[in-house]
Each structure stands twice: as C-alpha cells, then as structure tokens.
Design a protein around this motif. Structure first.
Motif, mmCIF file in Angstrom:
data_model
loop_
_atom_site.group_PDB
_atom_site.id
_atom_site.type_symbol
_atom_site.label_atom_id
_atom_site.label_comp_id
_atom_site.label_asym_id
_atom_site.label_seq_id
_atom_site.Cartn_x
_atom_site.Cartn_y
_atom_site.Cartn_z
ATOM 1 N N LYS A 180 10.954 -2.877 -5.631
ATOM 2 C CA LYS A 180 10.284 -1.987 -6.583
ATOM 3 C C LYS A 180 9.706 -0.792 -5.822
ATOM 4 N N GLU A 181 9.199 -1.044 -4.623
ATOM 5 C CA GLU A 181 8.634 0.033 -3.813
ATOM 6 C C GLU A 181 9.689 1.061 -3.430
ATOM 7 N N GLN A 182 10.906 0.639 -3.222
ATOM 8 C CA GLN A 182 11.975 1.575 -2.891
ATOM 9 C C GLN A 182 12.289 2.476 -4.084
ATOM 10 N N ASP A 229 9.560 4.986 -3.981
ATOM 11 C CA ASP A 229 9.798 5.910 -2.874
ATOM 12 C C ASP A 229 10.857 6.946 -3.243
ATOM 13 N N ALA A 230 11.924 6.529 -3.899
ATOM 14 C CA ALA A 230 12.980 7.463 -4.303
ATOM 15 C C ALA A 230 12.443 8.504 -5.277
ATOM 16 N N SER A 231 11.607 8.073 -6.194
ATOM 17 C CA SER A 231 11.024 9.000 -7.164
ATOM 18 C C SER A 231 10.058 9.969 -6.491
ATOM 19 N N SER A 256 -0.163 1.227 -1.674
ATOM 20 C CA SER A 256 0.943 0.686 -0.878
ATOM 21 C C SER A 256 1.258 1.683 0.227
ATOM 22 N N GLU A 257 2.066 1.249 1.164
ATOM 23 C CA GLU A 257 2.461 2.142 2.260
ATOM 24 C C GLU A 257 3.229 3.350 1.728
ATOM 25 N N VAL A 258 4.099 3.131 0.766
ATOM 26 C CA VAL A 258 4.858 4.233 0.157
ATOM 27 C C VAL A 258 3.893 5.246 -0.452
ATOM 28 N N GLU A 259 2.898 4.763 -1.175
ATOM 29 C CA GLU A 259 1.926 5.664 -1.805
ATOM 30 C C GLU A 259 1.089 6.395 -0.759
ATOM 31 N N ARG A 260 0.708 5.720 0.295
ATOM 32 C CA ARG A 260 -0.092 6.362 1.348
ATOM 33 C C ARG A 260 0.710 7.469 2.032
ATOM 34 N N ARG A 261 1.987 7.230 2.274
ATOM 35 C CA ARG A 261 2.829 8.286 2.861
ATOM 36 C C ARG A 261 2.921 9.484 1.917
#
Length: 184
Positions: free
Chosen positions: A40-42, A45-47, A101-106
C-alpha cells in the motif's frame, strides 16, 4: 489502478484505508494489487512522486529560471496551478500526508525543500524591489502556496474556469492584490 487507489485514499484517508478495503473498492484481488505494487505504501509513493515530481519540475522550467524574480515567481505560481489542476487527486493526497510513514516523511522533506526554494525566490524579488520587503519571505511563500494549495478544496475540473484562467487569477490576486488603484 493508481488513480482509483488515490481516489480511495482521498475519500477514506490513507491511514484508514487497509489493503483489504483498497482491493475491495478497486474490485481486485490482493494478488492483482500486489502484481502491480509491493505494498500500500508503494501505491502512496507512486502518487506522491507524481505530485512532487511535477511541482519540482516547475522550478526548473526556463520561465522559472530566467528573467526578473517577480516574473520567475509568477511563472512558478502559474506552473504550480497547472500541476494542481492536471494532478488534482495526487496533489490532494500530498497535501494530506502527515509523516506517519517513511514514504510520507520523505515527501514532507521534499515539500520543505520546495518551500525553501520558493522563499529564496521571494527574497530575491524583495531584493530587486518587486515585492514588499516588510513581510518575511518564508511567510510570504507559505501564504502564496497556501492560496495555490487551497484550490484542491474547491476546484472541480470541467467548471467554468480553466487552468490558464485560474493561474491568471491566482497570480493577479497573489502578486497584485484585490485593491483597485487609488483606493485606500
């Protein structure tokens, strides 16, 4: 598939959307989802990449890199409005991430870097005398992009105002104000 998943995230909230809910709403099996995305995180990340990559690209256009600072700032505002209209669901999702999440922090780190580049451009416009210098540049940058970002709350594609006219209006209000000439 990405567009549908983003629609679900925007409707229910990313954190509140489980893989089970996502696959149910998309009419897919988990295996079908995992065939395209590892997690789901991927999908998130794509969005976020679609939104952030498009916004960052605006800063590197010829119009945003040359000319007076005020013209460059206007070009960035116009470009950001165009990205917002073209990538509305993705930018909406970007504006709703909170760093859980890590994706959100990036993504938030990249947003801060974008904001810093806008503030630097405002400072440059202040030094050239084309915008007020009595307002902190970082505050002005946040207010400018607060205006742009608010568009996600009310803009609907296919409405009476297209992206170009909307960009013209944002630039006019943001850089020229609403007050008529000669009025207190």
């Amino acid at each position: 598939m990405l567009a549908s998943a983003v629609r679900v995230f925007n409707e229910l909230g990313y954190d509140a959307t489980s893989v089970a809910v996502l696959t149910e709403r998309l009419g897919l099996s988990k295996a079908a989802l995992y065939h395209h995305f590892d997690s789901k995180e991927q999908v998130l990340d794509a969005s976020l990449e679609r939104a952030l990559g498009s916004l960052e690209a605006v800063l590197d256009t010829d119009e945003a890199m040359s000319g007076s600072a005020i013209d460059r700032l206007a070009a960035v505002l116009r470009g950001a409005v165009a990205v917002l209209v073209a990538e509305l669901p993705h930018v909406t999702l970007l504006l709703r991430v909170r760093g859980n999440s890590e994706v959100e922090r990036r993504a938030l780190t990249r947003r801060r870097a974008f904001d810093q580049r806008i503030a630097a451009l405002v400072r440059h416009a202040q030094r050239e005398g084309s915008v007020r210098s009595d307002i902190e540049a970082s505050v002005a940058a946040r207010l400018l992009f607060g205006t742009v970002n608010s568009i996600v709350e009310w803009y609907r594609p296919g409405g009476p105002e297209g992206a170009d006219r909307l960009a013209d209006d944002v630039v006019a209000v943001a850089l020229d104000g609403l007050r008529t000439a000669g009025r207190p």
